[in-house]
Design a protein around this motif. Structure first.
Motif, PDB file in Angstrom:
ATOM      1  N   GLY A 141       0.731  -1.219   0.055  1.00 62.28           N
ATOM      2  CA  GLY A 141       0.010   0.052  -0.107  1.00 62.28           C
ATOM      3  C   GLY A 141       0.974   1.336   0.066  1.00 62.28           C
ATOM      4  N   GLN A 142       2.062   1.172  -0.731  1.00 60.55           N
ATOM      5  CA  GLN A 142       3.079   2.384  -0.630  1.00 60.55           C
ATOM      6  C   GLN A 142       2.134   3.378  -1.614  1.00 60.55           C
ATOM      7  N   ARG A 143       2.635   4.673  -1.526  1.00 60.73           N
ATOM      8  CA  ARG A 143       2.186   5.839  -2.369  1.00 60.73           C
ATOM      9  C   ARG A 143       3.387   6.628  -2.626  1.00 60.73           C
ATOM     10  N   VAL A 144       3.814   6.296  -4.195  1.00 58.61           N
ATOM     11  CA  VAL A 144       5.226   6.714  -4.596  1.00 58.61           C
ATOM     12  C   VAL A 144       5.138   7.902  -5.720  1.00 58.61           C
ATOM     13  N   VAL A 145       5.669   8.842  -5.682  1.00 59.78           N
ATOM     14  CA  VAL A 145       5.590   9.851  -6.730  1.00 59.78           C
ATOM     15  C   VAL A 145       7.155  10.259  -7.358  1.00 59.78           C
ATOM     16  N   VAL A 146       7.390   9.963  -8.461  1.00 58.26           N
ATOM     17  CA  VAL A 146       8.448  10.258  -9.063  1.00 58.26           C
ATOM     18  C   VAL A 146       8.391  11.590 -10.032  1.00 58.26           C
ATOM     19  N   VAL A 147       9.041  12.702  -9.735  1.00 59.80           N
ATOM     20  CA  VAL A 147       9.029  13.993 -10.690  1.00 59.80           C
ATOM     21  C   VAL A 147      10.174  14.021 -11.519  1.00 59.80           C
ATOM     22  N   PHE A 148       9.688  14.055 -12.928  1.00 59.09           N
ATOM     23  CA  PHE A 148      10.547  14.239 -13.928  1.00 59.09           C
ATOM     24  C   PHE A 148      10.854  15.629 -14.537  1.00 59.09           C
ATOM     25  N   GLU A 149      11.731  16.678 -14.209  1.00 57.40           N
ATOM     26  CA  GLU A 149      11.833  17.798 -14.702  1.00 57.40           C
ATOM     27  C   GLU A 149      13.057  17.631 -15.704  1.00 57.40           C
ATOM     28  N   GLY A 150      13.235  18.909 -16.486  1.00 58.96           N
ATOM     29  CA  GLY A 150      14.495  19.012 -17.245  1.00 58.96           C
ATOM     30  C   GLY A 150      14.021  20.026 -18.388  1.00 58.96           C
ATOM     31  N   ARG A 151      15.236  20.191 -19.224  1.00 59.31           N
ATOM     32  CA  ARG A 151      14.850  20.987 -20.272  1.00 59.31           C
ATOM     33  C   ARG A 151      14.004  20.389 -21.387  1.00 59.31           C
ATOM     34  N   ASP A 152      13.505  21.266 -22.189  1.00 60.47           N
ATOM     35  CA  ASP A 152      12.746  20.829 -23.490  1.00 60.47           C
ATOM     36  C   ASP A 152      13.670  19.722 -24.259  1.00 60.47           C
ATOM     37  N   ALA A 153      13.044  18.504 -24.562  1.00 59.46           N
ATOM     38  CA  ALA A 153      13.844  17.526 -25.461  1.00 59.46           C
ATOM     39  C   ALA A 153      14.996  16.814 -24.381  1.00 59.46           C
ATOM     40  N   PHE A 161      15.828  18.955 -31.415  1.00 59.78           N
ATOM     41  CA  PHE A 161      14.772  20.016 -31.766  1.00 59.78           C
ATOM     42  C   PHE A 161      14.633  19.789 -33.434  1.00 59.78           C
ATOM     43  N   GLN A 162      15.846  19.848 -34.271  1.00 60.01           N
ATOM     44  CA  GLN A 162      15.601  19.768 -35.335  1.00 60.01           C
ATOM     45  C   GLN A 162      15.014  18.346 -35.860  1.00 60.01           C
ATOM     46  N   GLU A 191      11.737  18.055 -38.350  1.00 61.63           N
ATOM     47  CA  GLU A 191      11.647  17.063 -39.678  1.00 61.63           C
ATOM     48  C   GLU A 191      11.028  15.965 -39.631  1.00 61.63           C
ATOM     49  N   ASP A 192      10.555  15.529 -38.569  1.00 63.71           N
ATOM     50  CA  ASP A 192       9.918  14.157 -38.651  1.00 63.71           C
ATOM     51  C   ASP A 192       8.360  14.495 -38.260  1.00 63.71           C
ATOM     52  N   PRO A 193       7.618  14.164 -39.175  1.00 66.28           N
ATOM     53  CA  PRO A 193       6.061  14.365 -38.937  1.00 66.28           C
ATOM     54  C   PRO A 193       5.482  13.904 -37.855  1.00 66.28           C
ATOM     55  N   THR A 194       5.925  12.629 -37.357  1.00 62.13           N
ATOM     56  CA  THR A 194       5.495  11.977 -36.043  1.00 62.13           C
ATOM     57  C   THR A 194       6.078  12.585 -34.846  1.00 62.13           C
ATOM     58  N   LYS A 195       6.772  13.495 -35.005  1.00 63.40           N
ATOM     59  CA  LYS A 195       7.427  13.881 -33.749  1.00 63.40           C
ATOM     60  C   LYS A 195       7.101  15.475 -33.650  1.00 63.40           C
ATOM     61  N   ARG A 196       6.647  16.076 -34.692  1.00 68.69           N
ATOM     62  CA  ARG A 196       6.208  17.688 -34.721  1.00 68.69           C
ATOM     63  C   ARG A 196       5.380  18.174 -33.584  1.00 68.69           C
ATOM     64  N   TRP A 197       4.667  17.236 -33.016  1.00 70.60           N
ATOM     65  CA  TRP A 197       3.500  17.715 -32.153  1.00 70.60           C
ATOM     66  C   TRP A 197       4.065  18.007 -30.916  1.00 70.60           C
ATOM     67  N   LYS A 198       5.708  17.303 -30.599  1.00 72.30           N
ATOM     68  CA  LYS A 198       6.542  17.637 -29.306  1.00 72.30           C
ATOM     69  C   LYS A 198       6.970  19.081 -29.268  1.00 72.30           C
ATOM     70  N   LEU A 199       6.955  19.738 -30.396  1.00 77.44           N
ATOM     71  CA  LEU A 199       7.474  21.305 -30.616  1.00 77.44           C
ATOM     72  C   LEU A 199       6.181  22.150 -30.413  1.00 77.44           C
TER      73      LEU A 199
END
Length: 262
Positions: A28-40, A152-153, A157-165
């Motif tokens: 019954g543990q409650r665990v949170v892991v926060v991930f922060e960092g620069r874009d990409a 970023f580049q 250039e990748d149509p499947t990844k442009r949504w990330k920008l």
């Protein structure tokens, strides 16, 4: 790091993550892991790697959009607090309440007073939730600007990844140094024994994932023993074929030509 080497190295970590999840669920543990960092930097990739083999009933990713008009009038931590785990749950924050210490302050989305208030309030908020038994770990993913620009580049250039920008990501490219200063202030103000920060080099994303997951497992060393092997009894009778009512089965949508193109 080569793909085959990465896949070989991560397999035993998957087993350990499964056993860690069994401990979280069964105790019954409650665990949170926060991930922060620069874009990409690779936050989404490492979260997917952690989740890959886990039971999705007991792990959840939180990636909140910008606050709506109603949320913007609430206590700053309110919408994040509502996402904290219940017993037996692991929650992974793909960005978190630390938006105020990063993008909001660098891009001018909050006032200097709001930023300073956050840095003062955040350790208190984290003390309250950890005093209640929640386990909280925080990771900052580090990446050099040259490597960030390459990613970023690739996304552009990748149509499947442009949504990330996003438009904000593009504007923030010129604020690399400002983000670094904001990060340093954040680490200094919010690194505590009960809610520590850890910085991981993600210039090589595969190696970064391995390092982060291995560190997470060492920091949460308790495990439940691996589930016992299951021996399936032999079926009685001949295996049956699926019977589908007429008119429901779709025709082949994926042509042989497309298969050959692969």
């Amino acid at each position: 790091m080569k793909r085959k080497d990465y896949e070989k190295a991560i397999e035993p970590l998957y087993t350990e993550l499964i056993n860690l999840q069994r401990w979280i669920v069964e105790t019954g543990q409650r665990v949170v892991v926060v991930f922060e960092g620069r874009d990409a930097a690779g936050k989404g990739g490492v979260i997917k790697a952690i989740e890959a083999k886990l039971n999705n009933r007991h792990v959840r990713t939180v990636a909140l959009p910008k606050p709506n008009d109603r949320e913007s009038t609430q206590w700053y931590f309110q919408r994040y607090a509502s996402q904290l785990p219940s017993a037996g749950e692991l929650v992974l924050f793909d960005r978190s309440w630390y938006n105020r210490a990063g993008v909001e302050t660098v891009m001018g989305f909050c006032t200097e007073e709001q930023h300073d208030q956050f840095l003062s309030d955040c350790p208190v908020f984290e003390r309250l939730i950890t005093n209640d038994g929640l386990i909280l770990l925080k990771y900052w993913l580090s990446v050099d600007q040259e490597e960030q620009e390459e990613r970023f580049q690739e996304r552009a250039e990748d149509p499947t990844k442009r949504w990330k920008l996003s438009p904000i990501d593009i504007k923030a490219r010129e604020q690399y140094e400002a983000y670094g200063k904001a990060r340093d202030t954040m680490l200094k103000s919010t690194h505590t024994e009960y809610a520590p920060w850890f910085v991981v080099d993600f210039n090589d994303q595969k190696r970064g994932r391995l390092n982060l997951i291995a560190h997470l497992l060492k920091h949460l060393p308790k495990r439940q023993p691996a589930a016992p092997a299951i021996e399936l009894p032999t079926l009685t009778g001949k295996p049956m074929k699926e019977r589908i009512p007429d008119g429901f089965l779709i025709e082949e949508a994926y042509s042989e030509a497309e298969k050959q193109d692969e």
